[in-house]
Design a protein around this motif. Structure first.
Motif, mmCIF file in Angstrom:
data_model
loop_
_atom_site.group_PDB
_atom_site.id
_atom_site.type_symbol
_atom_site.label_atom_id
_atom_site.label_comp_id
_atom_site.label_asym_id
_atom_site.label_seq_id
_atom_site.Cartn_x
_atom_site.Cartn_y
_atom_site.Cartn_z
ATOM 1 N N ALA A 57 0.866 -1.170 0.000
ATOM 2 C CA ALA A 57 0.000 0.000 0.000
ATOM 3 C C ALA A 57 0.901 1.219 0.000
ATOM 4 O O ALA A 57 1.752 1.378 0.894
ATOM 5 C CB ALA A 57 -0.913 0.003 1.221
ATOM 6 N N CYS A 58 0.727 2.066 -1.013
ATOM 7 C CA CYS A 58 1.599 3.219 -1.182
ATOM 8 C C CYS A 58 0.742 4.476 -1.308
ATOM 9 O O CYS A 58 -0.148 4.550 -2.169
ATOM 10 C CB CYS A 58 2.466 3.039 -2.425
ATOM 11 S SG CYS A 58 3.504 4.471 -2.815
ATOM 12 N N SER A 59 0.993 5.464 -0.477
ATOM 13 C CA SER A 59 0.228 6.701 -0.529
ATOM 14 C C SER A 59 0.557 7.489 -1.792
ATOM 15 O O SER A 59 1.733 7.715 -2.111
ATOM 16 C CB SER A 59 0.518 7.566 0.705
ATOM 17 O OG SER A 59 -0.162 8.797 0.611
ATOM 18 N N LEU A 60 -0.473 7.891 -2.487
ATOM 19 C CA LEU A 60 -0.321 8.801 -3.615
ATOM 20 C C LEU A 60 -0.805 10.205 -3.260
ATOM 21 O O LEU A 60 -0.454 11.173 -3.935
ATOM 22 C CB LEU A 60 -1.102 8.282 -4.832
ATOM 23 C CG LEU A 60 -0.731 6.888 -5.358
ATOM 24 C CD1 LEU A 60 -1.553 6.558 -6.590
ATOM 25 C CD2 LEU A 60 0.747 6.790 -5.665
ATOM 26 N N ARG A 61 -1.629 10.275 -2.224
ATOM 27 C CA ARG A 61 -2.123 11.592 -1.822
ATOM 28 C C ARG A 61 -2.770 11.509 -0.435
ATOM 29 O O ARG A 61 -3.632 10.664 -0.197
ATOM 30 C CB ARG A 61 -3.134 12.106 -2.837
ATOM 31 C CG ARG A 61 -3.682 13.498 -2.531
ATOM 32 C CD ARG A 61 -4.443 14.023 -3.719
ATOM 33 N NE ARG A 61 -5.015 15.344 -3.473
ATOM 34 C CZ ARG A 61 -5.547 16.120 -4.413
ATOM 35 N NH1 ARG A 61 -5.559 15.701 -5.667
ATOM 36 N NH2 ARG A 61 -6.045 17.290 -4.104
ATOM 37 N N GLY A 62 -2.324 12.326 0.492
ATOM 38 C CA GLY A 62 -3.061 12.571 1.711
ATOM 39 C C GLY A 62 -2.710 11.751 2.931
ATOM 40 O O GLY A 62 -2.907 12.213 4.065
ATOM 41 N N PHE A 63 -2.202 10.545 2.775
ATOM 42 C CA PHE A 63 -1.910 9.704 3.942
ATOM 43 C C PHE A 63 -0.529 10.054 4.497
ATOM 44 O O PHE A 63 0.415 10.293 3.736
ATOM 45 C CB PHE A 63 -1.953 8.223 3.566
ATOM 46 C CG PHE A 63 -3.327 7.736 3.198
ATOM 47 C CD1 PHE A 63 -4.275 7.485 4.164
ATOM 48 C CD2 PHE A 63 -3.668 7.549 1.867
ATOM 49 C CE1 PHE A 63 -5.545 7.046 3.827
ATOM 50 C CE2 PHE A 63 -4.932 7.107 1.507
ATOM 51 C CZ PHE A 63 -5.879 6.862 2.489
ATOM 52 N N ASP A 64 -0.412 10.060 5.819
ATOM 53 C CA ASP A 64 0.875 10.399 6.421
ATOM 54 C C ASP A 64 1.375 9.361 7.412
ATOM 55 O O ASP A 64 2.376 9.573 8.093
ATOM 56 C CB ASP A 64 0.827 11.772 7.093
ATOM 57 C CG ASP A 64 -0.469 12.022 7.855
ATOM 58 O OD1 ASP A 64 -1.069 11.034 8.332
ATOM 59 O OD2 ASP A 64 -0.876 13.181 7.943
ATOM 60 N N GLN A 65 0.672 8.217 7.513
ATOM 61 C CA GLN A 65 1.138 7.127 8.364
ATOM 62 C C GLN A 65 1.048 5.819 7.587
ATOM 63 O O GLN A 65 0.193 5.664 6.701
ATOM 64 C CB GLN A 65 0.285 7.013 9.635
ATOM 65 C CG GLN A 65 0.430 8.156 10.602
ATOM 66 C CD GLN A 65 -0.381 7.940 11.868
ATOM 67 O OE1 GLN A 65 -1.353 7.194 11.889
ATOM 68 N NE2 GLN A 65 0.033 8.587 12.959
#
Length: 634
Positions: A551-559
């Motif tokens: 799972a890789c953040s592309l926008r908005g997640f910081d944890q």
């Protein structure tokens, strides 16, 4: 137990009819030590169902009777039916110490009555025609208690149709009104693309194949059904529906023969092969791949190779081997033997083309593909390199739009595959309240599922989430979500864009909340603790048992992190699920996105570049393809 493989006739499995016969005979021989003294029950070891040992013993009798009947009808030794003949005499004798519970007394007996009636019809020259008149009368009396009885408005309608059709031909009581009522209910289950829902809810699962397609075609094939009950155009509709359904069903098989791990009653295992066999038996055109030799779909070999047969030859409640937690309230020690439906092909003669034609590869073995299955709202993706088939789910929850119950783990998750078993936290988009409790999404609205250029499929669902305290709900587990005291949450939009096994999951919260957002990926189960790697972007990658979940953040997640469980999967001792989350509460209208994937560690991972302005999202893939998505309004 097994003869030598034949890779000329069966290049993919090596298995021929002789292998299927050997497995069937081993299954039947292994239950011999568990016959009751008068052979009315097969009392298998294990925890009893909620219906008790008498019901469970009848279940063991009826479900193994299916396999014995298929074996004899296809040329096996009629002596296989001898003990079943004794059991029919004892079980239907109300004065016998082994008398069966009657269908008008116990609901589960309605299910088993259908298997008994079906095999009596299939094996009439070898069994029914040789029973004593008194035994036949008692069997008719026992089966006849179904007439006029209430049946749940799900796949059970076919149990009454089959029993009353046998009674009609045996000179017993039956009701045209019952059959007409049940056929009307079946018609109400029909959905787009040859699919059927198991009742009025969005209950899409393996019952579509091993029940709702199986029984209608067998009914018209085995019984003398007048056109007044079932006109020719209805029969043709059923055949056409099955032909369309099989195009999807064969695409949902992993290269290793594993069915999709989704929906209830998974302990029936290789019963997933049943619709392919009934198509071969009744002349329904099959899909390009797999059906030229239905044995080539590999379900049976998959489960035999993965230890589904215990050392004593029995099938226990479980998936590969025994795993009691897979049970539902109706599950007992004899329940797994509904898997016999997946061996229906043994009722065909040995010279049938399904046994003599060469195997063909499965779709996932020939190319990468994506596919939309509209009725259940699934976005299907398969990659030849790893042989895994995944579905991203925007239409199935075993509920109706607006339902307020908790999520059913077997239906309402965002993803299911042929390589992973759902657990408590995987494939979800949830809001976490200040105490850390996760929200539920069942009852959502499906907004769209569609194909886009470049092998891209996309879907979206939206609805208000809620927190449900299910602690006081002790109702039997039949696959639905549980009810309880509810705290309402805001609407949440989830959009999925899938290409080459990668899901870009876009989330927007359309209301005020003090909750954080968490998104989770695919579960990795292994007997040793899966390994996890995290990166600063944030991103988390979990590997184990030759699988990789990321799972890789592309926008908005910081944890980013990993949720680890133990004892929650039949596929391994440990389960690890990657997740992304926000550090604080989300704001109304904020947009979040992540790349979620499952594979067999097939090289480097490349995610698309996401850009957006307002409700317009553009994904630029590594080969330069642009995919444009307009987000639905709040």
């Amino acid at each position: 137990m097994l003869p030598p493989e034949n890779r000329f006739l069966s290049p993919h499995t090596g298995w021929t009819r002789a292998h299927w016969e050997a497995v069937a005979d081993h299954l039947l021989g292994s239950v011999n030590r568990h016959w009751s003294p008068r052979c009315a029950r097969i009392d298998l070891p294990g925890e009893p169902s909620r219906y008790g040992p008498a019901s469970d013993g009848l279940e063991g009798f009826a479900r193994t009777f299916l396999l014995a009947g298929f074996r004899v009808a296809g040329g096996g030794d009629p002596a296989l039916l001898e003990r079943y003949a004794w059991g029919l005499a004892a079980g239907t004798d109300p004065h016998s110490p082994e008398a069966w519970p009657r269908p008008d007394e116990l609901g589960q007996a309605k299910v088993e009555a259908a298997s008994i009636a079906l095999v009596l019809q299939l094996t009439r020259p070898w069994l029914w025609d040789h029973l004593d008149d008194g035994v036949r009368e008692r069997v008719v009396d026992w089966l006849g208690t179904v007439v006029g009885q209430p049946y749940p408005p799900i796949n059970w309608v076919w149990f009454r149709i089959v029993v009353e059709s046998f009674l009609r031909e045996a000179g017993g009581p039956w009701s045209a009104e019952d059959i007409e009522h049940d056929l009307a209910l079946h018609a109400s289950f029909r959905r787009e693309g040859g699919w059927l829902s198991d009742g009025e809810e969005r209950a899409y699962d393996h019952y579509a194949g091993w029940a709702l397609h199986l029984y209608p075609l067998l009914w018209t094939h085995l019984f003398d059904i007048p056109d007044s009950l079932c006109p020719q155009e209805v029969r043709q509709t059923w055949s056409d529906d099955l032909a369309r359904y099989l195009q999807d069903a064969v695409a949902l098989l992993g290269a290793d023969g594993s069915p999709l791990m989704q929906g209830r009653s998974l302990t029936y295992r290789f019963a997933a092969a049943a619709p392919f066999w009934v198509a071969a038996m009744t002349g329904v055109p099959g899909p390009e791949h797999g059906l030229a030799a239905a044995r080539g779909i590999r379900c049976l070999r998959h489960f035999v190779d993965h230890g589904a047969l215990e050392p004593d030859g029995l099938l226990q409640l479980g998936w590969h081997g025994g795993w009691p937690a897979i049970r539902q309230a109706y599950s007992g020690p004899g329940s797994p033997y509904w898997a016999a439906k997946g061996m229906l092909g043994l009722a065909l003669p040995a010279d049938h083309p399904v046994w003599t034609d060469a195997e063909l590869p499965l779709p996932v073995e020939t190319k990468d593909f994506t596919r939309v299955i509209a009725a259940p709202g699934w976005l299907v993706s398969a990659r030849r390199a790893d042989g895994i088939v995944t579905t991203v789910n925007h239409g199935t929850d075993h509920a109706l739009p607006g339902d307020r119950r908790a999520d059913s783990p077997l239906y309402a998750k965002l993803g299911y595959s042929t390589a992973t078993m759902p657990c408590s936290t995987d494939n979800s988009v949830v809001l976490l309240d200040p105490e850390g409790a996760a929200s539920h999404r069942a009852g959502f609205r499906t907004l769209f599922v569609e194909e886009l250029p470049g092998g891209v499929v996309a879907g979206a669902s939206q609805g208000p989430v809620r927190w449900v305290d299910t602690g006081a709900d002790d109702s039997p587990d039949h696959g639905s979500g549980r009810a309880g005291e509810t705290v309402e949450g805001p609407p949440v939009l989830v959009v999925s864009v899938v290409r080459s096994g990668v899901e870009i999951r876009i989330v927007r919260v359309d209301g005020q909340t003090d909750a954080r957002l968490r998104l989770s990926g695919w579960p990795i189960a292994a007997d040793t603790r899966p390994q996890a790697e995290t990166a600063a972007r944030p991103e988390v990658v979990v590997t184990g048992a030759r699988l990789r979940s990321s799972a890789c953040s592309l926008r908005g997640f910081d944890q980013a992190g990993v949720e680890t469980e133990s004892g929650s999967s039949p596929l391994g001792k440990y389960v690890a699920v990657p997740w992304l989350a926000t550090a604080g509460p989300v704001r109304r209208g904020d947009l979040f996105a992540a790349a979620v994937r499952l594979d067999r560690d097939c090289g480097a991972m490349t995610n698309p570049l996401l850009t957006g302005h307002g409700d317009e999202i553009v994904l630029r893939w590594s080969d330069g393809l642009d995919t444009r998505i307009t987000l639905p309004s709040p």
